[in-house]
Design a protein around this motif. Structure first.
Motif, PDB file in Angstrom:
ATOM      1  N   LEU A  56      -8.235 -14.622  12.605  1.00  0.00           N
ATOM      2  CA  LEU A  56      -8.391 -15.423  11.384  1.00  0.00           C
ATOM      3  C   LEU A  56      -7.381 -16.564  11.316  1.00  0.00           C
ATOM      4  N   GLU A  57      -6.670 -16.793  12.425  1.00  0.00           N
ATOM      5  CA  GLU A  57      -5.613 -17.796  12.491  1.00  0.00           C
ATOM      6  C   GLU A  57      -4.492 -17.495  11.502  1.00  0.00           C
ATOM      7  N   GLY A  58      -4.232 -16.193  11.358  1.00  0.00           N
ATOM      8  CA  GLY A  58      -3.151 -15.728  10.503  1.00  0.00           C
ATOM      9  C   GLY A  58      -2.016 -15.174  11.336  1.00  0.00           C
ATOM     10  N   GLU A  59      -1.097 -14.503  10.674  1.00  0.00           N
ATOM     11  CA  GLU A  59       0.078 -13.955  11.346  1.00  0.00           C
ATOM     12  C   GLU A  59       0.297 -12.505  10.936  1.00  0.00           C
ATOM     13  N   PHE A  60       0.587 -11.669  11.913  1.00  0.00           N
ATOM     14  CA  PHE A  60       1.030 -10.297  11.670  1.00  0.00           C
ATOM     15  C   PHE A  60       2.523 -10.402  11.408  1.00  0.00           C
ATOM     16  N   LEU A  61       2.991  -9.886  10.297  1.00  0.00           N
ATOM     17  CA  LEU A  61       4.419  -9.961   9.978  1.00  0.00           C
ATOM     18  C   LEU A  61       5.158  -8.695  10.403  1.00  0.00           C
ATOM     19  N   PHE A  62       4.722  -7.530   9.911  1.00  0.00           N
ATOM     20  CA  PHE A  62       5.355  -6.264  10.252  1.00  0.00           C
ATOM     21  C   PHE A  62       4.478  -5.124   9.750  1.00  0.00           C
ATOM     22  N   ASP A  63       4.758  -3.910  10.246  1.00  0.00           N
ATOM     23  CA  ASP A  63       4.156  -2.727   9.648  1.00  0.00           C
ATOM     24  C   ASP A  63       5.211  -1.652   9.537  1.00  0.00           C
ATOM     25  N   LEU A  64       5.013  -0.773   8.578  1.00  0.00           N
ATOM     26  CA  LEU A  64       5.996   0.271   8.300  1.00  0.00           C
ATOM     27  C   LEU A  64       5.317   1.454   7.636  1.00  0.00           C
ATOM     28  N   PRO A  65       6.005   2.622   7.612  1.00  0.00           N
ATOM     29  CA  PRO A  65       5.420   3.776   6.924  1.00  0.00           C
ATOM     30  C   PRO A  65       5.177   3.455   5.451  1.00  0.00           C
ATOM     31  N   ALA A  66       4.087   3.969   4.904  1.00  0.00           N
ATOM     32  CA  ALA A  66       3.714   3.671   3.519  1.00  0.00           C
ATOM     33  C   ALA A  66       4.710   4.247   2.514  1.00  0.00           C
ATOM     34  N   SER A  67       5.299   5.366   2.810  1.00  0.00           N
ATOM     35  CA  SER A  67       6.326   5.978   1.950  1.00  0.00           C
ATOM     36  C   SER A  67       5.932   6.027   0.482  1.00  0.00           C
ATOM     37  N   GLY A  68       4.681   6.364   0.204  1.00  0.00           N
ATOM     38  CA  GLY A  68       4.226   6.513  -1.170  1.00  0.00           C
ATOM     39  C   GLY A  68       3.909   5.228  -1.910  1.00  0.00           C
ATOM     40  N   LEU A  69       3.940   4.078  -1.245  1.00  0.00           N
ATOM     41  CA  LEU A  69       3.638   2.810  -1.909  1.00  0.00           C
ATOM     42  C   LEU A  69       2.163   2.664  -2.262  1.00  0.00           C
ATOM     43  N   ASP A  72      -3.324   7.537  -0.470  1.00  0.00           N
ATOM     44  CA  ASP A  72      -4.085   7.823   0.744  1.00  0.00           C
ATOM     45  C   ASP A  72      -3.774   6.814   1.846  1.00  0.00           C
ATOM     46  N   CYS A  73      -2.509   6.705   2.191  1.00  0.00           N
ATOM     47  CA  CYS A  73      -2.084   5.682   3.138  1.00  0.00           C
ATOM     48  C   CYS A  73      -0.918   6.179   3.982  1.00  0.00           C
ATOM     49  N   GLN A  74      -1.023   6.020   5.317  1.00  0.00           N
ATOM     50  CA  GLN A  74       0.058   6.376   6.242  1.00  0.00           C
ATOM     51  C   GLN A  74       0.986   5.201   6.527  1.00  0.00           C
ATOM     52  N   ARG A  75       0.383   4.032   6.810  1.00  0.00           N
ATOM     53  CA  ARG A  75       1.154   2.844   7.198  1.00  0.00           C
ATOM     54  C   ARG A  75       0.625   1.632   6.461  1.00  0.00           C
ATOM     55  N   ILE A  76       1.518   0.655   6.273  1.00  0.00           N
ATOM     56  CA  ILE A  76       1.143  -0.618   5.654  1.00  0.00           C
ATOM     57  C   ILE A  76       1.605  -1.742   6.573  1.00  0.00           C
ATOM     58  N   ALA A  77       0.700  -2.668   6.850  1.00  0.00           N
ATOM     59  CA  ALA A  77       1.049  -3.860   7.626  1.00  0.00           C
ATOM     60  C   ALA A  77       0.969  -5.068   6.699  1.00  0.00           C
ATOM     61  N   ALA A  78       1.950  -5.939   6.803  1.00  0.00           N
ATOM     62  CA  ALA A  78       1.948  -7.189   6.040  1.00  0.00           C
ATOM     63  C   ALA A  78       1.440  -8.296   6.949  1.00  0.00           C
ATOM     64  N   LEU A  79       0.512  -9.083   6.420  1.00  0.00           N
ATOM     65  CA  LEU A  79      -0.079 -10.187   7.161  1.00  0.00           C
ATOM     66  C   LEU A  79      -0.016 -11.437   6.309  1.00  0.00           C
ATOM     67  N   ARG A  80      -0.027 -12.556   6.975  1.00  0.00           N
ATOM     68  CA  ARG A  80      -0.156 -13.842   6.285  1.00  0.00           C
ATOM     69  C   ARG A  80      -1.404 -14.497   6.850  1.00  0.00           C
ATOM     70  N   ILE A  81      -2.384 -14.725   5.970  1.00  0.00           N
ATOM     71  CA  ILE A  81      -3.667 -15.269   6.412  1.00  0.00           C
ATOM     72  C   ILE A  81      -4.001 -16.520   5.602  1.00  0.00           C
ATOM     73  N   PRO A  82      -4.842 -17.399   6.169  1.00  0.00           N
ATOM     74  CA  PRO A  82      -5.228 -18.604   5.432  1.00  0.00           C
ATOM     75  C   PRO A  82      -6.039 -18.250   4.182  1.00  0.00           C
ATOM     76  N   GLU A  83      -5.779 -18.969   3.118  1.00  0.00           N
ATOM     77  CA  GLU A  83      -6.565 -18.793   1.899  1.00  0.00           C
ATOM     78  C   GLU A  83      -7.946 -19.388   2.122  1.00  0.00           C
ATOM     79  N   ALA A  84      -8.947 -18.823   1.483  1.00  0.00           N
ATOM     80  CA  ALA A  84     -10.335 -19.268   1.656  1.00  0.00           C
ATOM     81  C   ALA A  84     -10.518 -20.728   1.268  1.00  0.00           C
ATOM     82  N   ASN A  85      -9.738 -21.205   0.300  1.00  0.00           N
ATOM     83  CA  ASN A  85      -9.885 -22.596  -0.152  1.00  0.00           C
ATOM     84  C   ASN A  85      -9.157 -23.583   0.760  1.00  0.00           C
ATOM     85  N   GLY A  86      -8.486 -23.077   1.787  1.00  0.00           N
ATOM     86  CA  GLY A  86      -7.799 -23.944   2.734  1.00  0.00           C
ATOM     87  C   GLY A  86      -6.464 -24.485   2.249  1.00  0.00           C
ATOM     88  N   ASN A  87      -5.992 -23.994   1.117  1.00  0.00           N
ATOM     89  CA  ASN A  87      -4.722 -24.471   0.541  1.00  0.00           C
ATOM     90  C   ASN A  87      -3.565 -23.549   0.858  1.00  0.00           C
TER      91      ASN A  87
END
Length: 130
Positions: A56-69, A72-87
């Motif tokens: 999607l021409e985005g960026e993977f930032l990091f992933d880490l254990p969900a730790s209750g955040l 029903d989740c083991q891990r969370i990954a943070a990504l930066r992706i382009p907004e649909a409006n292109g802004n």
């Protein structure tokens, strides 16, 4: 979806999502579609999410254990992706479910505000290093 029959043909009526389920933004739908066939790949959650972000021409930032955040989740990954409006770009999260077999994508929520702030700071550090 509601289904009605008209002269032997099955007609499906598209209903909007219930009010309790907000509609996903276009960029989140694209990301979820990129992750659709995850099903515990050999190279794992991080690599699947990294490839989807890149597609999607985005960026993977990091992933880490969900730790209750998130529920029903083991891990969370943070990504930066382009907004649909292109802004510009936006931070989203990919969450590996509790069974480790599926990934869902979410915008930051009240529960993940701290993680979103950390992701924004992480991006700031990366930009300064470049």
């Amino acid at each position: 979806m509601a289904s009605t029959s008209m002269i032997g043909q099955d007609v499906r009526l598209a209903l909007p999502p219930p009010a309790s389920e907000p509609a996903l933004a276009l960029e989140l739908i694209e990301l979820e579609l990129s992750l659709d066939g995850f099903a515990t790949e050999q190279d794992g959650f991080s690599e699947a999410v990294r490839r989807a972000a890149k597609a999607l021409e985005g960026e993977f930032l990091f992933d880490l254990p969900a730790s209750g955040l998130a529920e029903d989740c083991q891990r969370i990954a943070a990504l930066r992706i382009p907004e649909a409006n292109g802004n510009g770009m936006k931070i989203v999260f990919a969450l590996l479910d509790g069974d480790g077999t599926g990934i869902r994508v979410e915008d930051p929520s009240a529960e993940t505000t701290g993680l979103k702030n950390f992701a924004d700071s992480f991006v700031g550090v990366l930009e300064r290093m470049q």
